[in-house]
Design a protein around this motif. Structure first.
Motif, mmCIF file in Angstrom:
data_model
loop_
_atom_site.group_PDB
_atom_site.id
_atom_site.type_symbol
_atom_site.label_atom_id
_atom_site.label_comp_id
_atom_site.label_asym_id
_atom_site.label_seq_id
_atom_site.Cartn_x
_atom_site.Cartn_y
_atom_site.Cartn_z
ATOM 1 N N GLU A 86 0.840 -1.198 0.000
ATOM 2 C CA GLU A 86 0.000 0.000 0.000
ATOM 3 C C GLU A 86 0.877 1.251 0.000
ATOM 4 O OE1 GLU A 86 -3.877 0.824 2.464
ATOM 5 O OE2 GLU A 86 -2.136 1.332 3.688
ATOM 6 N N LEU A 87 0.625 2.142 -0.937
ATOM 7 C CA LEU A 87 1.334 3.419 -0.997
ATOM 8 C C LEU A 87 0.793 4.357 0.063
ATOM 9 C CD1 LEU A 87 3.404 5.182 -2.557
ATOM 10 C CD2 LEU A 87 1.484 5.925 -4.001
ATOM 11 N N GLN A 88 1.690 4.928 0.872
ATOM 12 C CA GLN A 88 1.301 5.833 1.943
ATOM 13 C C GLN A 88 1.328 7.288 1.459
ATOM 14 O OE1 GLN A 88 0.447 4.328 5.164
ATOM 15 N NE2 GLN A 88 0.425 2.744 3.572
ATOM 16 N N GLY A 91 4.644 8.849 0.564
ATOM 17 C CA GLY A 91 5.428 8.241 -0.497
ATOM 18 C C GLY A 91 6.073 6.922 -0.135
ATOM 19 N N THR A 92 6.043 6.546 1.131
ATOM 20 C CA THR A 92 6.566 5.246 1.540
ATOM 21 C C THR A 92 5.516 4.173 1.265
ATOM 22 O OG1 THR A 92 5.741 5.514 3.811
ATOM 23 C CG2 THR A 92 7.973 6.325 3.324
ATOM 24 N N ASN A 285 -3.005 0.499 -4.442
ATOM 25 C CA ASN A 285 -3.766 1.754 -4.501
ATOM 26 C C ASN A 285 -3.108 2.783 -5.410
ATOM 27 O OD1 ASN A 285 -1.607 1.965 -2.714
ATOM 28 N ND2 ASN A 285 -2.653 3.406 -1.349
ATOM 29 N N TYR A 286 -2.283 2.322 -6.327
ATOM 30 C CA TYR A 286 -1.654 3.203 -7.312
ATOM 31 C C TYR A 286 -2.721 3.855 -8.195
ATOM 32 C CZ TYR A 286 0.518 4.142 -11.877
ATOM 33 O OH TYR A 286 0.909 4.702 -13.069
#
Length: 607
Positions: A86-88, A91-92, A285-286
């Motif tokens: 999962e993209l935070q 950006g992590t 989730n991109y």
């Protein structure tokens, strides 16, 4: 014949759903455009009805829950197969454990809460290449689980044909297995939901093998579903599995039946397509609509989506095991939702289709969608736990048996993978018991379905490989075949990894110890295999010499676009490939001397 049915004949009404208390992790979701003015939440009606608001309004939100490529993963998948990234906001990335039918059931039942108009659909490969819990019983456990999940409809995928058309028909209609019989004291009832196979024709009659479409209806709302699998299914399934069948073009087929549905008054249409794409990021989730609609996705589904008739309102896809929610413009230039929920039950997609009662069509500008993680922080569905326990009791005496030991994770990931090398070595060692002159072994990457993990999956202990775990890795029941090739043919087969039908999406064969070569990814097509780098035990391959090669029966039949591998001489058929892996692990490892993961250094990659 096509079906227009408001309900399944054996389906009980959804009156007692398990309501979970914890919400799943979800994406921001793609929006085609602003919602309709005054739109309500899913399940509510829009506009003014008759009789002081007691009648239905003009607009009705219809919830479409979807998933794909379950592959019989009823228990939580392990290793990378059981995680999503999962993209935070900063950006992590964050890794989340996901999947398992007990959790999928809870998430779907929770998602349906408050949505009176809810449909659950799937994009194929519900069965096939399944772990032992399902595969040992010819996937009857998965069909039972899907019935409990209240799946409404699915397309076929290529893996639905692993055991042939007759077995697919049995999964649809019920009955005991023709060879293994009944596994319990109850006759297998088959699927409560229809399998759709619009582009799969009987070779003799030229008619669809199964229903081409199905229509969901409720209180005047009608949504049609057309189901297709990829036209190239015969190239990735054993010849016996697709014998007597013809697979037609996906776009032409969908467009044909979209017209037929509209002639019958069904204007809201969803295509279930077992073909997919490749998003530019592996984060579930991109945003694949950045910088523009559909810009972040490539692969076959992009071309299909751009050519499927504008009469189709949404595309639920699969096959590539990728996660995406995109709005790819249709041929008329209008945004259209295209979704995929990765694989193995790790995600599900929640799409809102706003139905216009006046036109009978979907208001495209109000469609919204998001992928949700099937996280394991929710209560397990008790009925699914009972189902899994029932089949585990039957499978335990076979699946729990220890067959080897490993010192660490042996993963299937990478262009050349440690597990691919191990399997190729196992097939070479087994093949030499049939013919001591066997020179090398080749393994197709798609035949490796899971990694071997060091951590115990049950009570067996860390580092122990059980039969069930090995079965999950190689569930296809292929045989190990031997054929003789010239050196020229062998090099040509290696070039077919990156040319012809494999040019766009290379299929890099896993190779046994002793075979080495360079793969130059800066070049294109067949040139990516550097011819003069191909060596066996340090010696250059002689184009005119003969080489004895072991491989599974799928490759020996020219599968995965390796036509040359179907042209060998002096064929010899051995035992199944799983037995070869089992014998190798047992002979070459012990608790005190486990197998180390191979270094995966046989193919030199330039990029």
């Amino acid at each position: 014949m096509p079906a227009t049915s408001p309900a399944h004949p054996r389906r009980r009404r959804r009156t007692n759903r398990l309501l979970a208390t914890a919400a799943g992790v979800l994406t921001v979701g793609a929006l085609a455009a602003a919602a309709l003015p005054g739109s309500a939440s899913a399940g509510e009606q829009h506009g003014k009805g008759k009789g002081h608001g007691h009648g239905p309004g003009r607009y009705q939100d219809v919830q479409l829950l979807s998933f794909n490529d379950l592959h019989g993963n009823l228990e939580p998948p392990t290793g990378s197969s059981g995680r999503v990234t999962e993209l935070q906001p900063d950006g992590t990335t964050k890794t989340i454990d996901a999947g398992g039918a007990e959790y999928l059931a809870t998430h779907l039942r929770q998602a349906r809460k408050g949505n009176a108009y809810s449909i659950t659909a799937a994009g194929g490969d519900m069965v096939g290449a399944s772990p032992l819990l399902s595969g040992l019983f010819h996937d009857e456990p998965t069909i039972e689980a899907l019935n409990k999940l209240e799946l409404d409809v699915t397309s076929v995928g290529n893996h639905e044909f692993d055991e042939g058309a007759k077995e697919l028909s049995r999964l649809q209609n019920g009955g005991c297995h023709p060879t293994d019989g009944c596994y319990t004291d109850k006759k297998f009832k088959g699927a409560d939901f229809p399998y759709l196979a619009a582009n799969v024709l009987n070779e003799k009659t030229r008619k669809p093998l199964l229903k081409p479409y199905w229509v969901w209806q409720k209180k005047g709302v009608k949504v049609g579903f057309i189901g297709v699998t990829l036209e190239g299914t015969p190239n990735i399934v054993s010849a016996e599995g697709v014998k007597g069948l013809v697979f037609k073009d996906e776009v032409e087929t969908i467009n044909k039946y979209a017209k037929e549905l509209r002639r019958k008054g069904v204007k809201s249409i969803v295509a279930l397509i077992h073909e997919g794409g490749f998003p530019a990021s592996q984060n579930y989730n991109y945003d694949c609509d950045a910088p523009g609609a559909g810009d972040g996705i490539s692969g076959p589904i992009a071309d299909i989506a751009q050519n499927v008739s504008p009469e189709v309102d949404a595309l639920v896809t699969g096959h590539t095991h990728s996660a995406y929610v995109c709005t790819i413009p249709d041929p008329a230039g209008n945004p259209r939702m295209v979704t995929s929920a990765a694989s193995f039950g790790r995600l599900y997609t929640d799409t809102t289709l706003t139905y216009d009662r006046r036109t009978g069509d979907i208001a495209r500008t109000a469609v919204k969608s998001a992928n949700h993680v099937v996280s394991r922080d929710v209560p397990r569905a008790p009925d699914m736990t009972r189902l899994i326990d029932k089949w585990n009791t039957l499978a335990a005496p076979i699946g729990g048996r220890a067959i080897g030991h490993i010192s660490g994770d042996v993963v299937k990931d990478g262009t050349e993978s440690p597990l691919g090398d191990l399997i190729a070595d196992a097939q070479l060692e087994y093949a030499r018991t049939l013919d001591p002159e066997t020179d090398l072994a080749l393994m197709n990457p798609g035949g490796i379905r899971a990694s071997l993990t060091y951590a115990a999956s049950g009570a067996e202990g860390d580092g122990v490989v059980t039969f069930a775990e090995a079965f999950t890795v190689q569930p296809f029941a292929n045989t190990v075949n031997l054929q003789t090739f010239t050196g020229e043919q062998l090099i040509q087969a290696l070039k077919e990894q990156v040319s012809g039908s494999n040019a766009a999406a290379p299929k890099i064969l896993q190779v046994s110890e002793g075979l080495t070569y360079t793969l130059d990814l800066t070049k294109s097509g067949a040139d990516r295999v550097v011819t003069d780098s191909v060596r066996l035990n340090g010696e250059a391959i002689d184009p005119s010499a003969s080489y004895r090669v072991a491989m599974n029966s799928f490759l020996a039949g020219g599968g995965d676009g390796f036509a040359t591998l179907g042209q060998g001489a002096d064929a010899l058929v051995g035992d199944d490939d799983l037995k070869a892996l089992e014998q190798y692990l047992t002979a070459n490892s012990s608790a005190g001397a486990p197998i180390d993961p191979p270094a995966a250094d046989r193919i030199t990659i330039v990029q």
